[in-house]
Design a protein around this motif. Sequence first.
Motif, mmCIF file in Angstrom:
data_model
loop_
_atom_site.group_PDB
_atom_site.id
_atom_site.type_symbol
_atom_site.label_atom_id
_atom_site.label_comp_id
_atom_site.label_asym_id
_atom_site.label_seq_id
_atom_site.Cartn_x
_atom_site.Cartn_y
_atom_site.Cartn_z
ATOM 1 N N LEU A 298 -4.915 -22.841 -40.565
ATOM 2 C CA LEU A 298 -3.928 -23.903 -40.415
ATOM 3 C C LEU A 298 -4.669 -25.226 -40.561
ATOM 4 O O LEU A 298 -5.597 -25.512 -39.803
ATOM 5 N N ASP A 299 -4.286 -26.016 -41.561
ATOM 6 C CA ASP A 299 -5.001 -27.266 -41.848
ATOM 7 C C ASP A 299 -4.949 -28.213 -40.656
ATOM 8 O O ASP A 299 -3.868 -28.500 -40.113
ATOM 9 N N LEU A 300 -6.115 -28.692 -40.251
ATOM 10 C CA LEU A 300 -6.208 -29.688 -39.199
ATOM 11 C C LEU A 300 -6.167 -31.081 -39.811
ATOM 12 O O LEU A 300 -6.654 -31.288 -40.925
ATOM 13 N N PRO A 301 -5.620 -32.052 -39.097
ATOM 14 C CA PRO A 301 -5.678 -33.430 -39.602
ATOM 15 C C PRO A 301 -7.110 -33.955 -39.535
ATOM 16 O O PRO A 301 -7.964 -33.405 -38.842
ATOM 17 N N GLN A 302 -7.367 -35.019 -40.270
ATOM 18 C CA GLN A 302 -8.685 -35.644 -40.214
ATOM 19 C C GLN A 302 -8.932 -36.195 -38.820
ATOM 20 O O GLN A 302 -8.111 -36.930 -38.269
ATOM 21 N N LEU A 303 -10.039 -35.797 -38.212
ATOM 22 C CA LEU A 303 -10.349 -36.220 -36.858
ATOM 23 C C LEU A 303 -10.893 -37.647 -36.858
ATOM 24 O O LEU A 303 -11.596 -38.057 -37.782
ATOM 25 N N PRO A 304 -10.590 -38.415 -35.784
ATOM 26 C CA PRO A 304 -11.176 -39.757 -35.685
ATOM 27 C C PRO A 304 -12.680 -39.671 -35.463
ATOM 28 O O PRO A 304 -13.214 -38.626 -35.050
ATOM 29 N N ALA A 305 -13.352 -40.776 -35.700
ATOM 30 C CA ALA A 305 -14.818 -40.800 -35.629
ATOM 31 C C ALA A 305 -15.329 -40.343 -34.269
ATOM 32 O O ALA A 305 -16.339 -39.628 -34.177
ATOM 33 N N GLU A 306 -14.639 -40.742 -33.203
ATOM 34 C CA GLU A 306 -15.082 -40.367 -31.854
ATOM 35 C C GLU A 306 -15.079 -38.855 -31.674
ATOM 36 O O GLU A 306 -16.026 -38.274 -31.108
ATOM 37 N N GLU A 307 -14.015 -38.185 -32.154
ATOM 38 C CA GLU A 307 -13.943 -36.736 -32.025
ATOM 39 C C GLU A 307 -14.986 -36.046 -32.898
ATOM 40 O O GLU A 307 -15.542 -35.015 -32.531
ATOM 41 N N LEU A 308 -15.250 -36.612 -34.069
ATOM 42 C CA LEU A 308 -16.274 -36.037 -34.933
ATOM 43 C C LEU A 308 -17.642 -36.098 -34.269
ATOM 44 O O LEU A 308 -18.423 -35.140 -34.318
ATOM 45 N N ASP A 309 -17.950 -37.225 -33.622
ATOM 46 C CA ASP A 309 -19.231 -37.353 -32.937
ATOM 47 C C ASP A 309 -19.352 -36.341 -31.799
ATOM 48 O O ASP A 309 -20.409 -35.732 -31.594
ATOM 49 N N LYS A 310 -18.262 -36.151 -31.060
ATOM 50 C CA LYS A 310 -18.282 -35.174 -29.966
ATOM 51 C C LYS A 310 -18.556 -33.777 -30.492
ATOM 52 O O LYS A 310 -19.298 -32.999 -29.878
ATOM 53 N N ASN A 311 -17.965 -33.460 -31.631
ATOM 54 C CA ASN A 311 -18.130 -32.114 -32.165
ATOM 55 C C ASN A 311 -19.467 -31.909 -32.861
ATOM 56 O O ASN A 311 -19.904 -30.759 -32.994
ATOM 57 N N ARG A 312 -20.106 -32.977 -33.304
ATOM 58 C CA ARG A 312 -21.488 -32.833 -33.767
ATOM 59 C C ARG A 312 -22.356 -32.273 -32.639
ATOM 60 O O ARG A 312 -23.220 -31.419 -32.848
ATOM 61 N N TYR A 313 -22.086 -32.770 -31.436
ATOM 62 C CA TYR A 313 -22.860 -32.315 -30.279
ATOM 63 C C TYR A 313 -22.384 -30.951 -29.801
ATOM 64 O O TYR A 313 -23.183 -30.021 -29.622
ATOM 65 N N PHE A 314 -21.064 -30.804 -29.602
ATOM 66 C CA PHE A 314 -20.548 -29.556 -29.055
ATOM 67 C C PHE A 314 -20.824 -28.376 -29.979
ATOM 68 O O PHE A 314 -21.445 -27.382 -29.584
ATOM 69 N N LEU A 315 -20.382 -28.489 -31.244
ATOM 70 C CA LEU A 315 -20.570 -27.372 -32.170
ATOM 71 C C LEU A 315 -22.010 -27.266 -32.658
ATOM 72 O O LEU A 315 -22.493 -26.162 -32.939
ATOM 73 N N GLY A 316 -22.687 -28.387 -32.760
ATOM 74 C CA GLY A 316 -24.045 -28.357 -33.271
ATOM 75 C C GLY A 316 -25.081 -27.917 -32.259
ATOM 76 O O GLY A 316 -26.118 -27.345 -32.636
#
Length: 392
Positions: A298-316
């Motif tokens: 299911l296609d997700l919308p483009q995440l805002p920069a703040e959420e992308l930064d959080k997921n760099r840490y969480f998923l990375g």
Amino acid sequence: MDEEDELLGIAEVSARIGMAPDTLRYFERQGIVPSPRRDNAGRRQYTAGDVELIRMLVHLRETGMPLADIAQFTGADDKVDDPAGFRLELLTAHQRRVQDRRAELDRALEVITRKIADYSDRITSTPELLDRPDCTIAFTVQGDGPLLFLVGAPAGRAGFAALAHELAEQFQVVTHDPRGIGASRAVPEMAAPTPQVLAEDLAALVDRFTGGPALFIGTSGGAVTLLELAKQHPHLVDRAVLHEPPLVSLLDDPDLADRAKAAFAAAETDPQHAVQEFFDLTGAGHHTGPDQLPPTHLDLPQLPAEELDKNRYFLGQMAGPTVFYVPDIEATRRSSIALCAGALSHHQLARRATQALADQLGLPLIDVPGNHVGASAEPAEFARAVVPLLHN
């Protein structure tokens, strides 16, 4: 006259279903609702069956079924050889649309709930701080009663704010931001957030309050942290409720493991792709009952920069060591735990893993409300379900 034989005028039907008479007439002209019989004066007369059909068509309209599809549904008897099969196809296609839309709304609601909790926390309280050798852990305390820690990874104080509020009348509730999350900011040379490191942070936090055992509720990665805490510091665990630890390590599914590793590897350079992959392989954003499978994509919308930064840490950094953590089954057996999973998490990664853990431990898997994010999305219902599990 039986209720089933009672004939109703348009004003009565309008009152029963909450639709203006003019709207009923318009939908009738468009072929969306069937034309009722009329009396000698030309007034519409609706049977109970007419009302129930219109009520269902209203539900279809309210859930976004295109008017053209509703008109086809209504007129199927006159247009196709197999009206029942045709209606089934229309309803099945609409069900998929509604499920996809519900998943989108659930994701939006989760973000909104987290932001409300975050801003409420900023307004109403300043977190206390626990110094660790390589970072500072932010935590909040509320309520009176037995000491209860709510543990997440990556969920922190904001994610547990609503649940903590529900539990504060019965417990002294402690929530904290795991290292690198929220107010527990990542700092240079900070140790990676593995379950072992997160468990040591939690042990230090428990020692801040008491040297003895406490109660715990852990969700998702927080449940994995509690498995390690029970192994390394069993004297600290009075009773722990583990909700959906997402242990890929317990699933005999090499393809799933490979997809997870690929998502984590992509997190630093392409966090949007990593989030999409992790969302699709876990199925955790969906509501699935026993007979439902989560959508494969299911296609997700483009995440805002703040959420992308959080997921760099969480998923990375955090997610990989968490989902590939191998629990010590014998050590876990020596601890007092309960295992639970969302009643709407069937066939999703975390529930499958929790069932595998329950099988190894010989424990029941207990259904609780909601899906993987039930603790934040349905805090009152979740609290009512898990409080009894805190008692042996």
